[in-house]
Design a protein around this motif. Sequence first.
Motif, short mmCIF file in Angstrom:
data_model
loop_
_atom_site.label_atom_id
_atom_site.label_comp_id
_atom_site.label_asym_id
_atom_site.label_seq_id
_atom_site.Cartn_x
_atom_site.Cartn_y
_atom_site.Cartn_z
N ILE A 75 0.84 -1.20 0.00
CA ILE A 75 0.00 0.00 0.00
C ILE A 75 0.88 1.25 0.00
O ILE A 75 1.82 1.36 0.78
CB ILE A 75 -0.93 0.01 1.23
N GLN A 76 0.56 2.17 -0.89
CA GLN A 76 1.24 3.46 -0.94
C GLN A 76 0.18 4.55 -0.96
O GLN A 76 -0.77 4.47 -1.72
CB GLN A 76 2.11 3.57 -2.18
N VAL A 77 0.37 5.55 -0.13
CA VAL A 77 -0.58 6.65 -0.06
C VAL A 77 0.01 7.82 -0.86
O VAL A 77 1.12 8.25 -0.59
CB VAL A 77 -0.84 7.07 1.41
N LEU A 92 10.95 11.37 -0.48
CA LEU A 92 10.00 10.76 0.45
C LEU A 92 9.74 9.29 0.13
O LEU A 92 9.64 8.45 1.04
CB LEU A 92 8.68 11.54 0.45
N THR A 93 9.65 8.96 -1.15
CA THR A 93 9.46 7.57 -1.54
C THR A 93 10.67 6.73 -1.14
O THR A 93 10.52 5.63 -0.59
CB THR A 93 9.20 7.46 -3.05
N ALA A 94 11.86 7.25 -1.41
CA ALA A 94 13.08 6.53 -1.02
C ALA A 94 13.16 6.37 0.49
O ALA A 94 13.55 5.31 0.99
CB ALA A 94 14.32 7.26 -1.55
N ILE A 99 12.76 3.03 5.36
CA ILE A 99 12.12 2.69 6.64
C ILE A 99 11.62 1.24 6.60
O ILE A 99 11.81 0.48 7.55
CB ILE A 99 10.98 3.67 6.96
N GLY A 100 11.01 0.86 5.48
CA GLY A 100 10.56 -0.52 5.32
C GLY A 100 11.71 -1.50 5.40
O GLY A 100 11.61 -2.56 6.03
#
Length: 165
Positions: A75-77, A92-94, A99-100
């Motif tokens: 899931i990506q918001v 932000l995506t990186a 973090i994941g």
Amino acid sequence: MTMLRFFAKGADLLAGAAAILAGISLLFITAVILIDVIGRYFGSPFYGARDLVQMAAVIVVFGGMAYADRNGGHIQVDILEQVFSPGLNRVLTAAGYMIGAVVFALIGWNMWAAAEMSALLNMSTNLLNLPRGPFEQITSILAWATALCLVERVLDRVFGAKGAK
């Protein structure tokens, strides 16, 4: 072949192997449940079916994580994507992928420690007395595989062709 493409190919192979293991485990779960249901109909349920299903389910869940990541299944918001600049969106995506990766690396590390503790205490399942340690080690390895796949996505987002978007 560039280093990024080599790493991406390795992540694809790793995710594919994890998905195959998850698929085999899912087929195993299906067979165990089918045998248990048929056995219950005839008054003789499959002894230990719950233990087998629980251990295999862990492999299904963690085996599918790397594959889901490789195929964009997490899931990506993107509510604020239009508000931010493409550069900030890339950062932000990186950061989200990183973090994941850290979370899955920590899960892997904790599961490996749990496997060592399980081996030390001879922990096993309730009915069949299957040792828990090997299943926890498999979970750990699959979590690390997911972390590596996420690190590849970070590198691709920062240095690769997708990072240019």
